[in-house]
Design an enzyme around this catalytic site. Structure first.
Site, PDB file in Angstrom:
ATOM      1  N   ASP A  48       0.901  -1.011   4.860  1.00 46.25           N
ATOM      2  CA  ASP A  48       0.512   0.169   5.639  1.00 46.25           C
ATOM      3  C   ASP A  48      -0.889   0.524   5.170  1.00 46.25           C
ATOM      4  O   ASP A  48      -1.074   1.319   4.258  1.00 46.25           O
ATOM      5  CB  ASP A  48       1.503   1.304   5.406  1.00 46.25           C
ATOM      6  CG  ASP A  48       1.232   2.502   6.294  1.00 46.25           C
ATOM      7  OD1 ASP A  48       0.309   2.426   7.126  1.00 46.25           O
ATOM      8  OD2 ASP A  48       1.926   3.521   6.148  1.00 46.25           O
ATOM      9  N   CYS A  67      -1.559   3.949  10.755  1.00 43.47           N
ATOM     10  CA  CYS A  67      -1.251   5.135  11.556  1.00 43.47           C
ATOM     11  C   CYS A  67      -2.456   5.472  12.430  1.00 43.47           C
ATOM     12  O   CYS A  67      -2.756   6.633  12.688  1.00 43.47           O
ATOM     13  CB  CYS A  67      -0.843   6.317  10.681  1.00 43.47           C
ATOM     14  SG  CYS A  67      -2.036   6.760   9.409  1.00 43.47           S
ATOM     15  N   GLY A  92       5.177   6.464  -1.420  1.00 42.99           N
ATOM     16  CA  GLY A  92       6.420   5.705  -1.437  1.00 42.99           C
ATOM     17  C   GLY A  92       7.409   6.010  -0.330  1.00 42.99           C
ATOM     18  O   GLY A  92       8.567   5.572  -0.413  1.00 42.99           O
ATOM     19  N   GLY A  93       6.991   6.702   0.724  1.00 44.55           N
ATOM     20  CA  GLY A  93       7.932   7.057   1.786  1.00 44.55           C
ATOM     21  C   GLY A  93       8.601   5.844   2.427  1.00 44.55           C
ATOM     22  O   GLY A  93       9.826   5.824   2.625  1.00 44.55           O
ATOM     23  N   LYS A  94       7.812   4.827   2.747  1.00 46.40           N
ATOM     24  CA  LYS A  94       8.390   3.642   3.388  1.00 46.40           C
ATOM     25  C   LYS A  94       9.172   2.797   2.398  1.00 46.40           C
ATOM     26  O   LYS A  94      10.183   2.186   2.753  1.00 46.40           O
ATOM     27  CB  LYS A  94       7.282   2.830   4.071  1.00 46.40           C
ATOM     28  CG  LYS A  94       6.639   3.573   5.234  1.00 46.40           C
ATOM     29  CD  LYS A  94       5.523   2.773   5.868  1.00 46.40           C
ATOM     30  CE  LYS A  94       4.833   3.601   6.952  1.00 46.40           C
ATOM     31  NZ  LYS A  94       4.146   4.787   6.388  1.00 46.40           N
ATOM     32  N   ASP A  99       0.055   0.148  -5.283  1.00 44.21           N
ATOM     33  CA  ASP A  99      -1.074   0.793  -4.638  1.00 44.21           C
ATOM     34  C   ASP A  99      -2.307   0.539  -5.496  1.00 44.21           C
ATOM     35  O   ASP A  99      -2.213   0.529  -6.734  1.00 44.21           O
ATOM     36  CB  ASP A  99      -0.850   2.298  -4.473  1.00 44.21           C
ATOM     37  CG  ASP A  99      -1.788   2.909  -3.435  1.00 44.21           C
ATOM     38  OD1 ASP A  99      -1.348   3.135  -2.295  1.00 44.21           O
ATOM     39  OD2 ASP A  99      -2.966   3.145  -3.777  1.00 44.21           O
ATOM     40  N   CYS A 124       0.878  -1.183   0.000  1.00 43.28           N
ATOM     41  CA  CYS A 124       0.000   0.000   0.000  1.00 43.28           C
ATOM     42  C   CYS A 124       0.910   1.227   0.000  1.00 43.28           C
ATOM     43  O   CYS A 124       0.957   1.984   0.964  1.00 43.28           O
ATOM     44  CB  CYS A 124      -0.922   0.003   1.216  1.00 43.28           C
ATOM     45  SG  CYS A 124      -1.930  -1.488   1.398  1.00 43.28           S
ATOM     46  N   ALA A 125       1.618   1.434  -1.084  1.00 45.84           N
ATOM     47  CA  ALA A 125       2.776   2.324  -1.085  1.00 45.84           C
ATOM     48  C   ALA A 125       2.436   3.806  -1.025  1.00 45.84           C
ATOM     49  O   ALA A 125       3.207   4.600  -0.491  1.00 45.84           O
ATOM     50  CB  ALA A 125       3.634   2.047  -2.327  1.00 45.84           C
TER      51      ALA A 125
END
Length: 388
Positions: A289, A342, A231-233, A249, A227-228
């Site tokens: 995520d 989160c 793309g931070g992670k 995604d 679940c990009a």
């Protein structure tokens, strides 16, 4: 724009948000239709709007209503200056207060209102956070700090600090994440700094950095960020891995920023359309995520708190369960599946994982990360599951 004119603009934007427009879209629309406003005006307007939305319910009590005008009145009664020096002060200021608006208003005494949460959500928040529920709810009323992730494959944290300081951006190392810096002065200069433009740092909350650091990553592994989003992670994982990371995604438009971000950071991210994911499997590690209420990040996206309903939460739970079940099929035997949100709510975390484990033989939980929202990071939860 004068301070009073900025508050008048905040009233207009808040009325737009109350009517159903997401806050970012309302602010963007205002900026496009008010070209005369400078960057300082836009920044101040954004701060006013978000300060109100974080505390919308308690400010409504202080201002005597849930209109943009009443909420700004409540903000002034809470933080100053005296509303009488703003309303009716001339120029582009809000119109003068009516006799009814000058009547004394009192802070709320209802617990949910004091926590600035909807009534239906307060018991869920309490169940998740226990004795600290009120403290952590009120912490969400503060502005969120800005954190940076240092690409350690390109520069040390100390060198990144020095580079930023040369452009008047001051930072301090984060105590719980080796990659993280907290910006303590001039956060709005980060995007124009050499450290950012050269791919040495990225904007990323410390909680996400703590979670990525917690994942067991070895060179040569095949890793999928399922679940990009932006793309931070995936970028953080690629920096740790020193090799390619796959990203997917359900909405490809959310991944539009991945390519330029990866190019700037010198990372290799291979994006996958939904039809391509199963063909690229299996993976050693799949990170999910999942879409969620964002309850651990509501100081950053406060309007999401007021848009959440029991029905929306139920829909999210169904989606989260489906995502976890699908991601499990992409994980190799002996591989790891990390489910993260989160959110701090049990309904989006423990309940989803427990249901998955009860219905999927051969899976076990090997690690769990629980982060409540604090001054040092957002709220974040992650369970790492192993396939036998």
């Amino acid at each position: 724009m004068t301070p009073a004119a900025r508050l008048a603009a905040a009233i207009d934007v808040l009325d737009d948000v109350i009517a159903g427009t997401p806050a970012e879209r309302a602010l963007t629309h205002w900026a496009r239709t008010h070209r005369f406003a400078g960057s300082g005006d836009r920044a101040a307007l954004r701060d006013h709007v978000y300060d109100v939305l974080r505390a919308r319910r308690s400010l409504a009590a202080l201002g005597g209503g849930d209109t943009g005008r009443a909420l700004v009145l409540g903000l002034l009664r809470r933080d100053g200056p005296d509303p009488l020096t703003v309303f009716g002060s001339g120029g582009h200021a809000p119109q003068a207060l009516t006799p009814e608006e000058t009547e004394v208003a009192h802070p709320p005494t209802n617990e949910a209102a004091m926590a600035d949460l909807p009534d239906w959500l307060w018991p869920l928040w309490q169940r998740a956070l226990g004795d600290r529920a009120m403290e952590l709810a009120q912490l969400q009323l503060q502005r969120a700090p800005v954190f940076l992730r240092v690409n350690l494959s390109r520069i040390s944290r100390a060198a990144a600090q020095a580079s930023l300081l040369a452009e008047a951006v001051t930072t301090q190392p984060h105590p719980f994440a080796d990659t993280a810096l907290q910006v303590t002065d001039n956060p709005r200069r980060v995007a124009a700094s050499a450290a950012y433009l050269d791919g040495q740092v990225e904007v990323q909350d410390a909680a996400s950095q703590i979670a990525v650091a917690r994942l067991p990553v070895d060179p040569g592994q095949r890793i999928l960020d399922y679940c990009a989003g932006g793309g931070g992670k995936a970028l953080a994982l690629a920096d740790r891995l020193g090799g390619p990371v796959w990203a997917h995604d359900i909405d490809p438009r959310r991944m539009a920023d991945i390519a330029p971000r990866a190019a700037r950071a010198g990372a290799t991210i291979k994006t996958l359309a939904t039809a391509e994911v199963a063909k690229a499997a299996p993976f050693d590690l799949v990170l999910c995520d999942a879409p969620c209420s964002g309850s651990g990040t509501w100081r950053r996206t406060p309007d999401a708190k007021w848009r959440l309903t029991p029905e929306r939460l139920s829909d999210l739970n169904t989606m989260q369960a489906d995502i976890l079940a699908t991601a499990a099929t992409l994980t190799r035997p002996g591989g790891l599946l990390a489910y993260a949100t989160c959110s701090v709510l049990l309904e989006e975390n423990e309940a989803i994982v427990a249901s998955f484990l009860s219905g999927h033989a051969g899976w076990s939980r090997v690690d769990r990360l629980l982060l409540s929202p604090t001054a040092d990071h957002d709220g974040f939860q992650m369970s790492v599951l192993r396939r036998s």
